[in-house]
Design an enzyme around this catalytic site. Structure first.
Site: not given
Length: 753
Positions: A264-266, A268
């Site tokens: 994930t993006d942080w 996300g």
């Protein structure tokens, strides 16, 4: 010792070695294939250990399996350099003294080189620094498409064309991963703005998705063999990208065969069930905004932590889902941290500085020149340098790309070395500190005073070199915010107008990661476009201005004359930035872990469809101020007649296009020869032409190179939504060969049977 005794001892030794080998678990046996090692490790793990692999244990670390001796993964922001060490459990810097690095040019600069060799050099060198810093995953490179010049994060990406981005990303990945460091290509997909990035719901046609926004990711997977991919914050078709079934299961793994890890993006991730079923592997940074905010939740409360474990135990989701995730994560661990053959790496070496300098040299774009450049140094020359970016540390701010550099060689210092004691400096304007989503307020009186001082000094100089543009402050080139306007901020347009009125010999050498308006363009004799070039920004800019380096960069995106000339802005707010409903979700909902329904999210439609960048300008006949692929030189290049290997090609055949290019000037130079293909008549809307090949050639004065491109059937295809396949229709196609998308020097037509 007799022969019998020797035989007995040898047999005993062989037996001991065999026993030792047999005692070594398969997953620890480096001689075994990775897949066999993964199977063995997975068979030994408990359910708790498998689930633990799937979520963070710190800001930039995810667990291994300590009981089995399988180490954790360490990640770092990139891709322009290895970010300084962050605290274990908050966003503060740990204030170490051994984490200063080389800042490499931003990816817009890499794309502007139009040179895959520079991409390979980049990946090799940044990979060596990541390896030295003991990082297993470098979070980059980014290949999101430049859709609007207002996107605050465009400087991290590789421009508006999927072919250019795809060709440039592959060598970066390959050379980076030779260091035992995984590339993590981002942000998959359509992360094309920062405004409302956490919940903007994007809708677009399959044609636009497959023809424009996915090809660079596909090349990263199938040609670059990338080991990890980062999901995007936004939604597509009402589902967040970090657990989007169609993106991750159907396309990434199903159609492309990706065997790596989705991270994930942080912040996300938003839902345990979707994360379990829809292709996510590692969840990072949940319940934060990925930049500054902290969470009151523990890592065991992440969506893929205790809630996931409980769902498996209760039978709500099958255990096979975590087996698949653990298998992919183990594969990544064995490829990186447990690869004992990886090199040791190195940090801030002369070789790294030289690489950053060479990439920077080849990236700077000469947009306009009436003859004032190159500006050779002369005794007694009086040069006034104006602009905050001549001295500002442009590695600071900008979001997760912020870097802690060992050295930063500024443009002002480099120009003083070239032109000597006659160089004076005036700031001209001031922007304040780099902060996320906040700005310093600079009093109007201060800005007026700085402008008046610079204009007064300009009248006393022989030449003025203006180094302004954008920086990494909020609402400029910065993660978390988009730009507010297309013009340069801080009243720089008025400053440039005042300078050129006081002194006609003004050279504009702006730094930015985005296009911007140039209302003064007809009044200045020369314009150079530089980028965030990192450690070696000063020497690269000074060498190009003075003529020690002949500029060879080409624009990786179009510069519209005005914002409305850009396709994303033509259709109003529904196309950009989207329409926010009265009950739109907010960051607080996400931080609480609530799933924000589609009805509450800002809605957006990509109404320009496949006509992005130069495709829009060409097809709609809206000329750009500076077109995609544009870039001048201190020499001249003449193109000859294009020739074809055949005038008719079958559905499985190829045609080669050859054109002679001659350096007709007095100095050596590099030219990027560009091939575009146009379908003369089609049953669907197609762009007038699309980039399908390019080659950067180096030519001495008077030298000619024969540049040859091979056109395959795939280069002639469009994506058919109804059939969900790529189609090439029989008919006539035109090959356009030129120095930019708008500067076509040769044409040749052929027919597809």
């Amino acid at each position: 010792m007799n022969l019998k005794r020797i035989t007995i001892l040898c047999a005993a030794a062989i037996g001991l070695m065999t026993a030792a080998t047999a005692a070594t678990p398969v997953y620890l046996d480096k001689t075994q294939p990775i897949e066999k090692r993964v199977d063995d490790a997975l068979s030994r793990m408990t359910l708790e250990e498998k689930v633990a692999l799937c979520h963070a244990q710190g800001k930039f670390s995810s667990p291994g399996v300590p009981r089995l001796g399988i180490p954790e993964l360490w990640m770092s922001d990139g891709p322009h350099g290895v970010r300084a060490e962050i605290n274990w459990n908050d966003w503060g810097y740990s204030n170490r003294t051994n984490d200063s690095i080389t800042a490499f040019p931003a990816l817009t600069a890499l794309a502007a080189t139009w040179n895959p060799a520079m991409s390979a050099l980049y990946g090799k060198n940044v990979g060596e620094e990541a390896r030295y810093r003991k990082k297993d995953v470098l979070l980059g490179p980014g290949v999101n498409i430049y859709r609007t010049p207002l996107n605050g994060r465009n400087f991290e990406y590789m421009g508006e064309d999927p072919y250019l981005a795809g060709v440039m990303v592959v060598p970066y990945i390959q050379e980076l991963q030779k260091n035992g460091v995984a590339a993590c290509v981002k942000h998959f997909a359509l992360n094309n703005q920062e405004k409302w990035r956490g919940n903007i719901n994007v809708k677009l046609s399959d044609r636009a998705l497959y023809e424009i926004y996915l090809p660079a990711f596909k090349k990263a997977v199938q040609e670059g063999k990338v080991w990890s991919i980062m999901g995007a914050y936004n939604k597509i078709w009402d589902e967040h990208c970090c657990h989007n079934a169609r993106l991750l299961n159907d396309i990434l793994r199903g159609e492309w065969g990706f065997d790596g890890v989705v991270i994930t993006d942080w912040g996300g991730a938003h839902d345990t069930r979707q994360a379990a079923l829809n292709g996510l592997d590692i969840e990072m940074g949940s319940f934060t905004n990925g930049l500054t905010s902290e969470s009151g939740f523990g890592y065991n409360q992440y969506y893929l932590a205790d809630p996931y474990y409980n769902m498996i135990k209760s039978g709500e989701v099958p255990e096979s889902t975590v087996n698949d995730k653990a298998r992919r994560i183990l594969r990544l661990i064995f490829r990186t941290v447990m690869d004992t053959n990886k090199p040791l790496g190195s940090l801030t070496t002369d070789e790294h500085y030289a690489a950053a300098k060479e990439i920077g040299d080849q990236s700077i774009v000469l947009l306009k020149n009436t003859g004032i450049l190159p500006l050779a140094p002369k005794p007694g020359m009086k040069v006034l340098v104006v602009g905050e970016n001549a001295t500002r540390a442009l590695n600071q701010g900008g979001g997760s790309s912020e870097l802690k550099v060992k050295d930063m060689f500024s443009p002002l210092d480099a120009l003083r070395k070239v032109y000597g004691p006659g160089v004076k400096y005036a700031m001209g304007y001031k922007t304040g500190r780099p902060m996320y989503a906040m700005e310093d307020t600079i009093p109007v009186s201060v800005l007026d005073s700085l402008r008046d001082e610079a204009i007064a000094m300009a009248g006393e100089a022989d030449y003025v070199i203006y180094i302004g543009g954008l920086n990494k402050n909020a609402y400029q080139d910065c993660e978390s915010t988009d730009r507010r306007e297309y013009n340069l901020p801080w009243n720089q347009d008025a400053l440039i107008e005042g300078l050129v009125k006081a002194n006609p010999n003004v050279i504009v050498a702006n730094v930015s990661g985005n296009a911007y308006a140039m209302p003064w363009i007809d009044k200045v004799p020369a314009v150079l476009q530089s980028w965030y070039l990192g450690t070696m920004i000063g020497p690269s800019m000074a060498d190009v201005i003075s003529g020690k380096v002949n500029p060879s960069g080409k624009l990786p995106f179009s510069f519209p004359k005005k914002l409305e000339d850009n396709g994303a802005h033509h259709y109003g707010e529904i196309s950009y930035p989207g329409i926010e409903s009265e009950i739109a979700g907010n960051a607080a909902d996400d931080l609480k872990g609530a799933d924000v329904s589609a009805g509450r999210d800002p809605q957006q439609e990509y109404l320009e469809d496949i006509l992005v960048g130069y495709r829009w300008h060409d097809t709609k006949k809206i000329p750009a101020l500076f077109p995609f692929g544009h870039g001048l030189s201190y020499t001249n290049f003449k193109y000859g007649k294009a020739t074809l290997s055949t005038r008719t090609v079958g559905p499985d055949g190829t045609v080669t296009v050859t054109v002679p290019v001659t350096n007709t000037g007095k100095v050596a130079g590099q030219e990027v020869v560009q091939l575009y293909i146009g379908d003369d008549k089609a049953r669907v809307l197609r762009p007038q032409k699309e980039l399908k090949g390019f080659e950067k050639v180096t030519l001495a004065p008077g030298e000619t190179a024969q540049v040859t491109f091979t056109v395959s059937p795939d280069d002639l295809k469009f994506f058919d939504d109804a059939k969900h396949e790529w189609v090439a229709e029989p008919g006539t196609f035109t090959a356009y060969i030129g120095s930019s998308s708008a500067d076509i020097r040769a044409k040749a037509s052929f027919r597809l049977k």
